[in-house]
Motif scaffolding. Structure first.
Motif, PDB file in Angstrom:
ATOM      1  N   ARG A   4       0.874  -1.180   0.000  1.00  0.00           N
ATOM      2  CA  ARG A   4       0.000   0.000   0.000  1.00  0.00           C
ATOM      3  C   ARG A   4       0.901   1.218   0.000  1.00  0.00           C
ATOM      4  O   ARG A   4       1.730   1.380   0.885  1.00  0.00           O
ATOM      5  CB  ARG A   4      -0.911   0.021   1.215  1.00  0.00           C
ATOM      6  N   VAL A  24      -1.918   3.112  -4.161  1.00  0.00           N
ATOM      7  CA  VAL A  24      -1.586   1.829  -4.778  1.00  0.00           C
ATOM      8  C   VAL A  24      -1.770   0.771  -3.702  1.00  0.00           C
ATOM      9  O   VAL A  24      -1.195   0.871  -2.629  1.00  0.00           O
ATOM     10  CB  VAL A  24      -0.125   1.809  -5.287  1.00  0.00           C
ATOM     11  N   ARG A  27      -1.926  -4.631  -6.840  1.00  0.00           N
ATOM     12  CA  ARG A  27      -1.995  -4.328  -8.275  1.00  0.00           C
ATOM     13  C   ARG A  27      -3.012  -3.239  -8.597  1.00  0.00           C
ATOM     14  O   ARG A  27      -3.061  -2.739  -9.721  1.00  0.00           O
ATOM     15  CB  ARG A  27      -2.341  -5.597  -9.053  1.00  0.00           C
ATOM     16  N   ILE A  29      -4.815   0.472  -8.412  1.00  0.00           N
ATOM     17  CA  ILE A  29      -4.450   1.877  -8.261  1.00  0.00           C
ATOM     18  C   ILE A  29      -5.739   2.685  -8.282  1.00  0.00           C
ATOM     19  O   ILE A  29      -6.514   2.620  -9.244  1.00  0.00           O
ATOM     20  CB  ILE A  29      -3.536   2.349  -9.402  1.00  0.00           C
ATOM     21  N   ALA A  66       2.821   5.131 -10.239  1.00  0.00           N
ATOM     22  CA  ALA A  66       2.391   3.848  -9.667  1.00  0.00           C
ATOM     23  C   ALA A  66       2.833   2.659 -10.512  1.00  0.00           C
ATOM     24  O   ALA A  66       2.558   1.511 -10.165  1.00  0.00           O
ATOM     25  CB  ALA A  66       0.870   3.837  -9.521  1.00  0.00           C
ATOM     26  N   LYS A 126      -2.622  -2.830 -12.360  1.00  0.00           N
ATOM     27  CA  LYS A 126      -1.332  -3.131 -13.000  1.00  0.00           C
ATOM     28  C   LYS A 126      -1.323  -4.558 -13.514  1.00  0.00           C
ATOM     29  O   LYS A 126      -1.892  -5.450 -12.886  1.00  0.00           O
ATOM     30  CB  LYS A 126      -0.175  -2.963 -12.002  1.00  0.00           C
TER      31      LYS A 126
END
Length: 128
Positions: A4, A24, A27, A29, A66, A126
Motif C-alpha cells: 500500500r 496503490v 496491483r 491503483i 504507480a 497493474k
C-alpha cells in the motif's frame, strides 16, 4: 500482505483534506477525482477542452508513478458541471481510452470551485 503506497501531486490541499492523489494497493491503483489544474503554472485553464486534457495529464502522471498507464484503467467516473459539456468531451475520452475501454459513468454535478468544469476519477489495475 499487499503493498500500500500513497502518491501525492504535491498539492498542499492533500494534507489539509487528508487524501492522496492516488493509492496503490497491490496491483490496484485508485486515483482521486482529478481536475485539469496545471501544477507547473499553478493555474486552472478556463477552457473545458484544456481542462479535460489537463485531467488526463495529471491522471497519467499519477498512474506512471504507480507503474501503470491509461491503458491499465478499468473504471472511470467523469463529473462535468453542465450536461452540454458531454458532447464536447466524449471524443477526448475516446482518444485517451481507445485501448483500455474502461467501464464508465458520467455525472453532472457542481464541483468545489466554480471555475472547475470537469473532474475525472479512475481505478486501474497493474498487469501481473
Amino acid at each position: 500482505m499487499s503493498e500500500r503506497r500513497l502518491i501525492s501531486s504535491g498539492s498542499s490541499f492533500e494534507a489539509v483534506a487528508g487524501y492522496s492523489r492516488a493509492v496503490v494497493d497491490g496491483r490496484d491503483i485508485f486515483v482521486s477525482g482529478t481536475t485539469g489544474y496545471d501544477y507547473g503554472a499553478m493555474q486552472l485553464p478556463e477552457d473545458l477542452i484544456e481542462q479535460t486534457h489537463g485531467c488526463f495529464r495529471n491522471i497519467a502522471a499519477a498512474l506512471g508513478e504507480a507503474g501503470a498507464g491509461l491503458d491499465d484503467v478499468v473504471r472511470v467516473r467523469y463529473i462535468v458541471t453542465r450536461a452540454e459539456y458531454a458532447e464536447e468531451v466524449f471524443p477526448i475520452f475516446g482518444q485517451y481510452f481507445a485501448t483500455a475501454r474502461p467501464a464508465a459513468t458520467l455525472i453532472v454535478a457542481g464541483l468545489l470551485q466554480p471555475e472547475m468544469k470537469i473532474e475525472i476519477e479512475v481505478t486501474a489495475r497493474k498487469k501481473a
